[in-house]
Motif scaffolding. Sequence first.
Motif, PDB file in Angstrom:
ATOM      1  N   GLY A  89      68.439  13.583 -36.571  1.00 32.69           N
ATOM      2  CA  GLY A  89      68.740  14.263 -38.107  1.00 32.69           C
ATOM      3  C   GLY A  89      69.079  15.752 -38.475  1.00 32.69           C
ATOM      4  O   GLY A  89      69.959  16.209 -38.917  1.00 32.69           O
ATOM      5  N   SER A  90      68.258  16.720 -37.592  1.00 33.69           N
ATOM      6  CA  SER A  90      68.223  18.147 -37.838  1.00 33.69           C
ATOM      7  C   SER A  90      69.590  18.446 -37.093  1.00 33.69           C
ATOM      8  O   SER A  90      70.288  19.318 -37.706  1.00 33.69           O
ATOM      9  N   VAL A  91      69.867  17.646 -36.042  1.00 30.08           N
ATOM     10  CA  VAL A  91      71.176  18.195 -35.338  1.00 30.08           C
ATOM     11  C   VAL A  91      72.471  17.961 -36.047  1.00 30.08           C
ATOM     12  O   VAL A  91      73.317  18.688 -36.236  1.00 30.08           O
ATOM     13  N   ALA A  92      72.479  16.580 -36.593  1.00 29.74           N
ATOM     14  CA  ALA A  92      73.353  15.961 -37.260  1.00 29.74           C
ATOM     15  C   ALA A  92      73.775  16.966 -38.573  1.00 29.74           C
ATOM     16  O   ALA A  92      74.791  17.157 -38.808  1.00 29.74           O
ATOM     17  N   GLU A  93      72.606  17.256 -39.119  1.00 33.19           N
ATOM     18  CA  GLU A  93      72.771  18.269 -40.641  1.00 33.19           C
ATOM     19  C   GLU A  93      73.614  19.361 -40.259  1.00 33.19           C
ATOM     20  O   GLU A  93      74.428  19.867 -40.709  1.00 33.19           O
ATOM     21  N   GLN A  94      72.969  19.935 -39.122  1.00 33.37           N
ATOM     22  CA  GLN A  94      73.749  21.453 -38.716  1.00 33.37           C
ATOM     23  C   GLN A  94      75.019  21.153 -38.060  1.00 33.37           C
ATOM     24  O   GLN A  94      75.797  21.814 -38.126  1.00 33.37           O
ATOM     25  N   LEU A  95      75.241  20.119 -37.524  1.00 29.79           N
ATOM     26  CA  LEU A  95      76.748  19.723 -36.904  1.00 29.79           C
ATOM     27  C   LEU A  95      77.763  19.709 -37.989  1.00 29.79           C
ATOM     28  O   LEU A  95      78.797  20.156 -37.696  1.00 29.79           O
ATOM     29  N   LEU A  96      77.474  19.039 -39.129  1.00 30.50           N
ATOM     30  CA  LEU A  96      78.395  19.015 -40.209  1.00 30.50           C
ATOM     31  C   LEU A  96      78.361  20.220 -41.222  1.00 30.50           C
ATOM     32  O   LEU A  96      78.905  20.202 -42.283  1.00 30.50           O
ATOM     33  N   TYR A  97      77.226  21.176 -41.190  1.00 34.97           N
ATOM     34  CA  TYR A  97      77.405  22.118 -42.087  1.00 34.97           C
ATOM     35  C   TYR A  97      78.521  23.166 -42.220  1.00 34.97           C
ATOM     36  O   TYR A  97      78.946  23.724 -40.990  1.00 34.97           O
ATOM     37  N   GLU A  98      78.877  23.465 -43.090  1.00 31.50           N
ATOM     38  CA  GLU A  98      80.042  24.003 -43.265  1.00 31.50           C
ATOM     39  C   GLU A  98      81.449  23.620 -42.395  1.00 31.50           C
ATOM     40  O   GLU A  98      82.220  24.480 -42.326  1.00 31.50           O
ATOM     41  N   VAL A  99      81.394  22.454 -42.303  1.00 31.99           N
ATOM     42  CA  VAL A  99      82.844  21.981 -41.816  1.00 31.99           C
ATOM     43  C   VAL A  99      83.569  21.311 -42.979  1.00 31.99           C
ATOM     44  O   VAL A  99      83.427  20.485 -43.760  1.00 31.99           O
ATOM     45  N   GLU A 100      84.723  21.908 -42.883  1.00 30.67           N
ATOM     46  CA  GLU A 100      85.991  21.878 -43.882  1.00 30.67           C
ATOM     47  C   GLU A 100      86.327  20.509 -43.475  1.00 30.67           C
ATOM     48  O   GLU A 100      87.039  19.834 -44.525  1.00 30.67           O
ATOM     49  N   ASP A 101      86.890  20.231 -42.197  1.00 32.10           N
ATOM     50  CA  ASP A 101      87.477  18.829 -41.775  1.00 32.10           C
ATOM     51  C   ASP A 101      86.849  18.470 -40.609  1.00 32.10           C
ATOM     52  O   ASP A 101      87.006  19.214 -39.392  1.00 32.10           O
ATOM     53  N   VAL A 102      86.417  17.395 -40.567  1.00 35.75           N
ATOM     54  CA  VAL A 102      85.642  16.744 -39.394  1.00 35.75           C
ATOM     55  C   VAL A 102      86.475  16.657 -38.115  1.00 35.75           C
ATOM     56  O   VAL A 102      86.165  16.508 -36.912  1.00 35.75           O
ATOM     57  N   ALA A 103      87.745  16.347 -38.577  1.00 39.31           N
ATOM     58  CA  ALA A 103      88.741  16.033 -37.629  1.00 39.31           C
ATOM     59  C   ALA A 103      89.674  17.296 -37.098  1.00 39.31           C
ATOM     60  O   ALA A 103      90.560  17.077 -36.170  1.00 39.31           O
ATOM     61  N   ALA A 104      89.318  18.284 -37.758  1.00 40.90           N
ATOM     62  CA  ALA A 104      90.421  19.422 -37.513  1.00 40.90           C
ATOM     63  C   ALA A 104      89.510  20.947 -37.867  1.00 40.90           C
ATOM     64  O   ALA A 104      89.619  21.459 -39.024  1.00 40.90           O
ATOM     65  N   TYR A 105      88.306  20.948 -37.074  1.00 42.19           N
ATOM     66  CA  TYR A 105      87.610  22.169 -37.292  1.00 42.19           C
ATOM     67  C   TYR A 105      88.267  23.249 -36.306  1.00 42.19           C
ATOM     68  O   TYR A 105      88.275  23.181 -35.379  1.00 42.19           O
ATOM     69  N   LEU A 106      89.043  24.272 -37.116  1.00 40.67           N
ATOM     70  CA  LEU A 106      89.840  25.102 -36.476  1.00 40.67           C
ATOM     71  C   LEU A 106      89.167  26.452 -36.269  1.00 40.67           C
ATOM     72  O   LEU A 106      88.489  26.933 -37.138  1.00 40.67           O
ATOM     73  N   VAL A 107      89.351  26.664 -34.861  1.00 39.92           N
ATOM     74  CA  VAL A 107      89.137  28.217 -34.575  1.00 39.92           C
ATOM     75  C   VAL A 107      90.134  28.587 -33.767  1.00 39.92           C
ATOM     76  O   VAL A 107      91.075  27.945 -33.247  1.00 39.92           O
TER      77      VAL A 107
END
Length: 610
Positions: free
Chosen positions: A261-279
Amino acid sequence: MERVVRIGGATAAINDSGMGVLQFLRDDVQLDYMVFDLLAESVVGRLARQKLDDPQTGYVGAFVDRLVGPQLRHIRERGIRLIANAGGVNPRGCAQALQRKADQLGVPVRIAVVDGADMTPLLPALAGSAEMFGRGTLADGLAEAEPVLALTAYLGALPIAAALGRGADIVITGRIVDSATTLGALIHEFGWGTDDFDLLAAGTLVGHLIECSTQVTGGTFTDWREVPDWANIGYPIAECRPDGSAVITKPPGTGGVVSIGSVAEQLLYEVEDVAAYLVPDVACDFRAVGLRQEAPNRVEVTGARGRSRPTTYKACLTYEAGWRGVYAIPIIGPDAGERARMLGNALLQRTGEMLRQRNWSGWSRTAIEVIGADAAYGMNNPRSREVVARFAVEHNQREAVDLFLAEAAASLMVVAGATMPLTQQVIKVQHLRSALVDKKMLSPTVSIDGKTVAVAVPADGGFDSTAIAREAPPLPAPGEILAASVPLVALAWVRSGDKGDLFNLAVIARKPRFLPYLTAALPPEAIAERYAHLVEGAHHPVERQYAPGLSALNFVIRGTMGGGLAANIRFDSPGKGNGQQLLDFPIAVPAELAALLHEGTGPRGGLDHG
């Protein structure tokens, strides 16, 4: 044995504790790198204002004086390398200050500077660029009287890897992608290539998980009661392998928790698109990421996928736009919330008339918030007996804001139960605008040992988000009877995070079989209605995304953050409480599941994800 690189996330923000550094220097902790994230978008503007006032400043002084300086000898004796975006808008100044500290201590150290993120001289050429959050162009509304503080681009990981390749013990950068500190170390250590997109995405994910320090080890966790020993909460360590997989853990004997749970929450934190997280280095797809509880406080992370990098950098323009006054005063007694609103409205009416009498313009923005009466929820609890009335105004003249605060001081003579004020504050308002800029416009450099070299960054790409096939989340079985209701928190973990003028809201099913009920109860329209009170200007459709690997829904709610963290006039300016507002949202479920949850035999509070 397979090689493992151990990276510790030492800070999440400029005001984070120095406890992470001390934990990582313990004898029972093995570490190769410490990475420091210190530059929230609002911090760059503050540092730029400092540099305008004093050209020798503009970097994070706490990094030199509080976090690293006192421990520098021990850090070098342990052979731990440091990577930090502490340079702010003056990375060379930061490196020079740290070198002076090292010289005073007699500690030999090689410090490299990553530079090239400053685009302020290019503003005239970029003024017509489309603003990322739909507010016209980059320079729309920018008056000549409003000084530009900074225009900086988010650089990627390749310059950091280049600095490490030249033997740097410490790498100081200015504005970079937060996760690039970790990715740069992994590129250097494992020799990943610029087209190894799955590996680059995996390294980016690891960096994203540890960049917010204790947020992945139980800090801000939905199940906060199950997080032991907050006073000694552990800072995260990522044990990284050449194939991109990693284990998230923390120093032994520390507080906090590392769980699915703690890791999953941080994984999706401030993610605008789970399929296209752009860097800059890769387009990341996190939808198939899997988490496995390998052992207590050890979670394995696998499954990140990457696509060709974007051809652009994200650039942020920070500028000053008038003054803000904030006044907060406790009010006690029956109907305290009603009295607080009466006071706020009266103050705005009185001072508005005073502005007219002086031939000054009216308030540009105002806020009346009754903390303790469900203000963040967009409500006003009439039964509140103890509240804090918070009033905020903005104006282009400092004198107008001072006038408001002077009149607000009369509250003690106007409202029964009003006590001494908690806040009387005047600040310069900073606004943020963002745009995508061609990578070819920038030339990142690395400076070490008195030499500066350019770093080649691929400017080609080919990423196309429209080509992504997206899967719909599951719904309850046809004909399944949902005769009972439970609060969302019984079925899911939740986390919200701000990204400019939007926030994302991650809802992660505690068990995959709960996801259909969450999908049915949380269509985009329901989320839009729940947060309608936060929208300024035109309403935007809420976007719902699906992350199958996490059994999670990710919502993107635009136009809700008051122009971004620095500009937001509300008290929850970063939107940290937005996810909390959803915890008691009713979810229809089968009666037998509700009975199990009610009896305490269900998953509420459990950390497994089976």
